[in-house]
Design a protein around this motif. Structure first.
Motif, PDB file in Angstrom:
ATOM      1  N   GLY A   1      -3.651   5.231  -1.893  1.00 31.85           N
ATOM      2  CA  GLY A   1      -4.551   6.024  -1.063  1.00 31.85           C
ATOM      3  C   GLY A   1      -4.916   7.358  -1.681  1.00 31.85           C
ATOM      4  N   GLU A   2      -5.987   7.945  -1.150  1.00 34.03           N
ATOM      5  CA  GLU A   2      -6.473   9.262  -1.589  1.00 34.03           C
ATOM      6  C   GLU A   2      -6.222  10.295  -0.494  1.00 34.03           C
TER       7      GLU A   2
ATOM      8  N   GLY B   1      -2.160  -1.159  -3.476  1.00 38.20           N
ATOM      9  CA  GLY B   1      -3.186  -0.190  -3.093  1.00 38.20           C
ATOM     10  C   GLY B   1      -2.648   1.227  -3.067  1.00 38.20           C
TER      11      GLY B   1
ATOM     12  N   ASP C   1       0.843  -1.193   0.000  1.00 37.67           N
ATOM     13  CA  ASP C   1       0.000   0.000   0.000  1.00 37.67           C
ATOM     14  C   ASP C   1       0.877   1.240   0.000  1.00 37.67           C
TER      15      ASP C   1
ATOM     16  N   SER D   1      -7.877   0.982  -4.065  1.00 35.82           N
ATOM     17  CA  SER D   1      -7.670   2.219  -3.308  1.00 35.82           C
ATOM     18  C   SER D   1      -7.440   1.878  -1.845  1.00 35.82           C
ATOM     19  N   THR D   2      -6.618   2.681  -1.182  1.00 36.99           N
ATOM     20  CA  THR D   2      -6.372   2.465   0.257  1.00 36.99           C
ATOM     21  C   THR D   2      -6.197   3.805   0.980  1.00 36.99           C
TER      22      THR D   2
ATOM     23  N   SER E   1      -6.284  11.296  -6.779  1.00 38.09           N
ATOM     24  CA  SER E   1      -7.186  10.519  -7.634  1.00 38.09           C
ATOM     25  C   SER E   1      -6.604   9.121  -7.849  1.00 38.09           C
ATOM     26  N   PRO E   2      -6.787   8.218  -6.877  1.00 36.81           N
ATOM     27  CA  PRO E   2      -6.166   6.897  -6.996  1.00 36.81           C
ATOM     28  C   PRO E   2      -6.542   6.147  -8.267  1.00 36.81           C
ATOM     29  N   GLU E   3      -7.805   6.284  -8.716  1.00 38.26           N
ATOM     30  CA  GLU E   3      -8.245   5.511  -9.876  1.00 38.26           C
ATOM     31  C   GLU E   3      -7.454   5.872 -11.131  1.00 38.26           C
TER      32      GLU E   3
ATOM     33  N   THR F   1     -10.462   4.996  -0.568  1.00 33.36           N
ATOM     34  CA  THR F   1     -11.318   6.003  -1.188  1.00 33.36           C
ATOM     35  C   THR F   1     -12.095   6.685  -0.073  1.00 33.36           C
TER      36      THR F   1
ATOM     37  N   PHE G   1     -14.538   2.717 -10.538  1.00 32.51           N
ATOM     38  CA  PHE G   1     -13.899   1.430 -10.287  1.00 32.51           C
ATOM     39  C   PHE G   1     -14.384   0.346 -11.231  1.00 32.51           C
TER      40      PHE G   1
ATOM     41  N   ILE H   1     -12.112  -2.006  -4.294  1.00 36.43           N
ATOM     42  CA  ILE H   1     -12.403  -0.751  -3.600  1.00 36.43           C
ATOM     43  C   ILE H   1     -12.147  -0.952  -2.118  1.00 36.43           C
TER      44      ILE H   1
END
Length: 340
Positions: A50-51, A48, A9, A80-81, A61-63, A83, A97, A110
């Motif tokens: 994070g946001e 993962g 992560d 995401s780690t 914007s993790p995506e 959202t 996602f 997610i």
């Protein structure tokens, strides 16, 4: 034990160059994508991102970052780690996602949470007095959306939905978790809505989280829900030797603890705190065998399905890459051998 997964992560923490100067955000993001490529190459199971919405973290914007990673990796799962669901829209979260799931050929996950920072609330026009109701309602809606069936929903935090479909659809659904920092109420809520439990163990001994895992299992039984997976996440860094790892991490760890303490009203670190967190707490810092043995102790204490190593310390990118390689190539095989 042989089925436990191992992941990495990152919060997109700003790294340092060789002179200790913070690396610009654009380069941090590009480096992070390279980190994920190495993680895929060394056989790790999950990556993962994070946001955050603050200067010491590069990813908001993790995506977007995960989509770039998907184009350069083959098998590693991407999520995401976390959202920050409270300040987002569940419909848009699902759409982003499910799109990532298509781009990555079914590898998207997610991890929803309230987040460890609150900058996103004023940024997106939310009031902190609604902290609880925002997360409760949005998590309930996200759980409905993940069924990929027509949704009828009504709450106080966004417009109602009536028999609404959301697109794109996925081939096999999206695995979804809730990130929990240690609140019993959050554990029970995660069970009630049918999410996996993602425990952030960032301080103190792992054993203190065993009651939360037991509570999660009992709550699922009471709700009549099939047991969902459990993951844990803790920070650390692997170097060639214990002494080198401690030297690399110490100054950045101390600066971070002081900064977080000033923001949140925590007391400053006491002498010996750093060493105690490594020896008996949640900081996995050392050479490969030291880190492997500590992970084994955690996995023998907590009945979990995945261990995630939060690798982004305020160090150089080269040190990060070396840590990822050692984790995948040496630490994880050692852990599996010890558990076997």
């Amino acid at each position: 034990m042989s089925e436990i997964e191992f992941g990495l992560d990152t919060f997109g923490g700003v790294t340092r160059d060789e002179n200790g100067v913070p690396v610009p955000h654009p380069q941090v993001i590009r480096d992070l994508i390279d980190d994920a490529v190495v993680a895929d190459q060394v056989g790790l199971d999950f990556f993962g991102v994070g946001e955050h919405h603050r200067p010491d973290f590069a990813v908001s914007s993790p995506e977007m970052v995960l989509a770039a990673i998907a184009s350069r990796t083959e098998r590693i799962r991407l999520g995401s780690t976390v959202t920050v669901l409270s300040s987002d829209d569940p419909v848009r979260v699902f759409e982003r996602f499910s799109t990532l799931d298509a781009v990555s050929n079914g590898r998207a996950e997610i991890v929803a949470g309230r987040g460890s920072f609150i900058e996103s609330f004023p940024l997106f026009g939310y009031d902190l007095k609604d902290y609880e109701v925002l997360f409760e309602e949005k998590l309930a809606l996200l759980a409905e959306l993940l069924t990929e069936q027509p949704v009828t929903w009504q709450g106080t935090t966004r417009a109602a939905l009536t028999d609404q479909r959301v697109f794109p659809t996925t081939a096999n659904g999206i695995k979804a978790w809730v990130g929990v920092g240690g609140s019993p109420e959050s554990v029970v809520r995660t069970a009630r809505y049918g999410f996996g439990l993602f425990l952030a163990i960032i301080g103190g001994p792992a054993a203190r989280f065993a009651p939360y895992i037991d509570l999660f299992q009992r709550a699922q039984d009471e709700f009549g829900i099939e047991h969902r997976p459990i993951a844990v996440h803790s920070p650390g860094l692997v170097a060639d030797t214990d002494a080198e790892a401690r030297e690399i991490v110490h100054d950045g760890w101390l600066a971070m603890r002081i900064r977080m303490g000033e923001e949140r009203g925590w007391p400053p670190p006491s002498p010996g705190d750093f060493e105690r967190e490594i020896e008996t707490g949640a900081l996995y810092v050392g050479g490969p065998e030291t880190v492997a043995r500590k992970i084994v102790r955690t996995l023998r204490t907590l009945k979990v399905d995945r261990f995630d190593f939060k690798f982004d310390q305020p160090v150089t990118h080269a040190q990060q890459l070396h840590s990822i390689s050692l984790y995948g190539e040496k630490v994880v095989p050692m852990v599996k051998d010890m558990l076997a």
